[in-house]
Design an enzyme around this catalytic site. Structure first.
Site, short mmCIF file in Angstrom:
data_model
loop_
_atom_site.label_atom_id
_atom_site.label_comp_id
_atom_site.label_asym_id
_atom_site.label_seq_id
_atom_site.Cartn_x
_atom_site.Cartn_y
_atom_site.Cartn_z
CB SER A 25 -0.91 0.01 1.22
OG SER A 25 -1.59 1.24 1.27
CB THR A 77 -8.30 -0.68 0.56
OG1 THR A 77 -8.17 -0.96 -0.84
CG2 THR A 77 -7.29 -1.54 1.33
CE LYS A 81 -11.86 0.76 -1.77
NZ LYS A 81 -11.60 1.36 -3.08
CG ASP A 117 -12.00 4.97 -4.16
OD1 ASP A 117 -10.88 5.46 -3.89
OD2 ASP A 117 -12.34 3.82 -3.83
CB ALA A 145 -19.50 -4.34 -12.58
N GLY A 147 -15.98 -3.08 -6.67
CA GLY A 147 -16.04 -1.87 -5.84
C GLY A 147 -15.63 -0.63 -6.61
CB ALA A 148 -12.60 0.27 -8.53
CE1 TYR A 238 -1.37 1.84 -6.32
CE2 TYR A 238 -3.66 2.26 -6.91
CZ TYR A 238 -2.71 1.81 -6.01
OH TYR A 238 -3.11 1.32 -4.80
P1 NAP Z 1 -13.04 -5.86 -7.16
O1 NAP Z 1 -14.11 -5.33 -6.26
O2 NAP Z 1 -12.44 -7.19 -6.87
O3 NAP Z 1 -13.64 -5.83 -8.66
C1 NAP Z 1 -12.87 -6.18 -9.77
C2 NAP Z 1 -13.73 -6.33 -11.03
O4 NAP Z 1 -12.88 -6.85 -12.04
C3 NAP Z 1 -14.88 -7.31 -10.88
O5 NAP Z 1 -15.88 -6.99 -11.83
C4 NAP Z 1 -14.18 -8.61 -11.25
O6 NAP Z 1 -15.06 -9.64 -11.63
C5 NAP Z 1 -13.37 -8.15 -12.43
N1 NAP Z 1 -12.25 -9.05 -12.70
C6 NAP Z 1 -11.34 -9.54 -11.82
N2 NAP Z 1 -10.45 -10.32 -12.46
C7 NAP Z 1 -10.83 -10.34 -13.77
C8 NAP Z 1 -10.32 -10.99 -14.93
N3 NAP Z 1 -9.25 -11.78 -14.86
N4 NAP Z 1 -10.95 -10.79 -16.10
C9 NAP Z 1 -12.06 -9.98 -16.18
N5 NAP Z 1 -12.58 -9.36 -15.11
C10 NAP Z 1 -11.98 -9.52 -13.93
O7 NAP Z 1 -11.80 -4.84 -7.19
P2 NAP Z 1 -11.88 -3.25 -7.17
O8 NAP Z 1 -11.84 -2.75 -5.77
O9 NAP Z 1 -13.03 -2.85 -8.02
O10 NAP Z 1 -10.48 -2.85 -7.84
C11 NAP Z 1 -10.25 -3.04 -9.24
C12 NAP Z 1 -8.89 -2.43 -9.60
O11 NAP Z 1 -8.95 -1.01 -9.43
C13 NAP Z 1 -7.74 -2.92 -8.72
O12 NAP Z 1 -6.61 -3.12 -9.53
C14 NAP Z 1 -7.50 -1.79 -7.76
O13 NAP Z 1 -6.15 -1.72 -7.34
C15 NAP Z 1 -7.83 -0.58 -8.66
N6 NAP Z 1 -8.25 0.58 -7.86
C16 NAP Z 1 -7.52 1.72 -8.01
C17 NAP Z 1 -7.88 2.84 -7.31
C18 NAP Z 1 -7.07 4.10 -7.47
O14 NAP Z 1 -7.14 4.97 -6.61
N7 NAP Z 1 -6.35 4.22 -8.56
C19 NAP Z 1 -8.98 2.83 -6.43
C20 NAP Z 1 -9.71 1.66 -6.32
C21 NAP Z 1 -9.33 0.52 -7.03
P3 NAP Z 1 -15.40 -10.83 -10.54
O15 NAP Z 1 -16.24 -10.14 -9.50
O16 NAP Z 1 -16.11 -11.82 -11.36
O17 NAP Z 1 -14.08 -11.29 -9.98
#
Ligand code: NAP
Length: 295
Positions: A25, A77, A81, A117, A145, A147-148, A238
């Site tokens: 982190s 995180t 969340k 976010d 779809a 959390g992010a 990132y």
């Molecule tokens: P999450 O809640 O686990 O959701 C991830 C999404 O991606 C879900 O729809 C998931 O589907 C899908 N997914 C996962 N693996 C996949 C694959 N191999 N092929 C296709 N779809 C896939 O995670 P999140 O919190 O939304 O975070 C997503 C990304 O955003 C992470 O890399 C995180 O580090 C980044 N992020 C960045 C920031 C920032 O400030 N820049 C803030 C928040 C998040 P399933 O539910 O079917 O697994």
């Protein structure tokens, strides 16, 4: 919104982050840099809490420490969340509509959950110059779809974009699209099939972990598939600093950004709520860029 810590002008801020895993982190570096730049005493600590059900009690105990004033602010995180929502007394509109909270604090004796976010993403989109300025429609394709994806979908819908949401589980994309219909009718879910994705759109957002360290050669955009002409590409990932998706987009002549700016901005907004002071963004950027350079 003024937190209780801010209202009582506390000058030592005990802050932290709950999640799992937390090894890489950047949040301690961002917030400790902000405390130092403003000569505030205190610290930002990591609280690793395993996924539920194992982490249920530890998560509740940690939130009680916020209630008691032992912690003045807590970030949340992956994977908590959404898990914190039933433990809170109040949600801001952004946290309620995005269905996730990443910033917690006490306000008038109540434990509040906010989602920085959402404005953090929009602020970085603006900073990158990815928001079309003309009078026409603004169209975005959001991949993922979770959390992010929820936060990004909400932010774009709220800002008047037409939004397509595609996720590998169609029911997840549909559920998000349906919940956003409360804000805008210009929301649609699409299958996780590149041929179903629109040829014409202004913004493509990766809200999946595809491309994230250590799986740096993966990308949500299939090799050889043309990008929508003139689109900007925003990758929430990132780490690494330049993702495979960003490279693909730039080599197709498009503008691309990765998610470090969103990370800095969501941290800056949380810090402002907790401290009541303008966040020292320059110091936070310098600290995170130095941290990123470390092997
Ligand atoms: P999450 O809640 O686990 O959701 C991830 C999404 O991606 C879900 O729809 C998931 O589907 C899908 N997914 C996962 N693996 C996949 C694959 N191999 N092929 C296709 N779809 C896939 O995670 P999140 O919190 O939304 O975070 C997503 C990304 O955003 C992470 O890399 C995180 O580090 C980044 N992020 C960045 C920031 C920032 O400030 N820049 C803030 C928040 C998040 P399933 O539910 O079917 O697994």
């Amino acid at each position: 919104m003024k937190s209780d810590a801010q209202a009582s002008e506390i000058r030592t801020l005990h802050l932290g982050l709950a999640g799992w895993p937390l090894g890489h982190s950047f949040s301690p570096c961002l917030h400790n840099a902000a405390l130092a730049a403003l000569s505030l005493a205190g610290e930002y600590r990591l609280f690793p809490i395993p996924p539920l059900p194992e982490g249920q009690e530890a998560l509740a105990r940690l939130l009680d420490r916020v209630r008691k004033g032992e912690l003045h602010g807590l970030n949340v995180t992956i994977p908590h969340k959404q898990n914190v929502l039933p433990l809170l007394d109040e949600l801001t509109p952004a946290a309620r509509l995005a269905g996730a909270a990443n910033t917690l604090y006490m306000k008038d004796g109540r434990l509040v959950g906010d989602n920085t976010d959402v404005p953090g993403f929009l602020a970085d989109l603006q900073r990158a110059g990815f928001i079309p300025t003309g009078a026409g429609e603004k169209r975005a394709l959001v991949l993922g779809a979770g959390g992010a994806g929820r936060g990004v979908g909400y932010a774009l819908a709220q800002a008047g974009w037409q939004v397509w949401i595609s996720a590998r589980r169609p029911e997840q994309a549909r559920a998000l699209a349906n919940s956003l219909l409360a804000i805008s009718t210009a929301i649609q879910s699409l299958p996780w099939q590149p041929e179903a994705w629109p040829d014409g759109c202004d913004l493509v957002v990766n809200a999946t972990p595809l491309g994230m360290f250590p799986d740096v050669e993966s990308s949500p955009w299939p090799l050889g598939l043309p990008f929508p002409a003139g689109a900007c590409v925003y990758d929430l990932v990132y780490n690494p600093p330049e993702t495979r998706l960003a490279r693909q987009a730039r080599s197709a002549g498009l503008r691309a950004a990765t998610g470090l700016g969103m990370l800095v901005e969501q941290a800056a907004l949380a810090f402002e709520t907790w401290s009541g002071q303008a966040a020292p963004r320059q110091a936070m950027w310098e600290a995170v860029l130095a941290e990123q350079e470390k092997p």
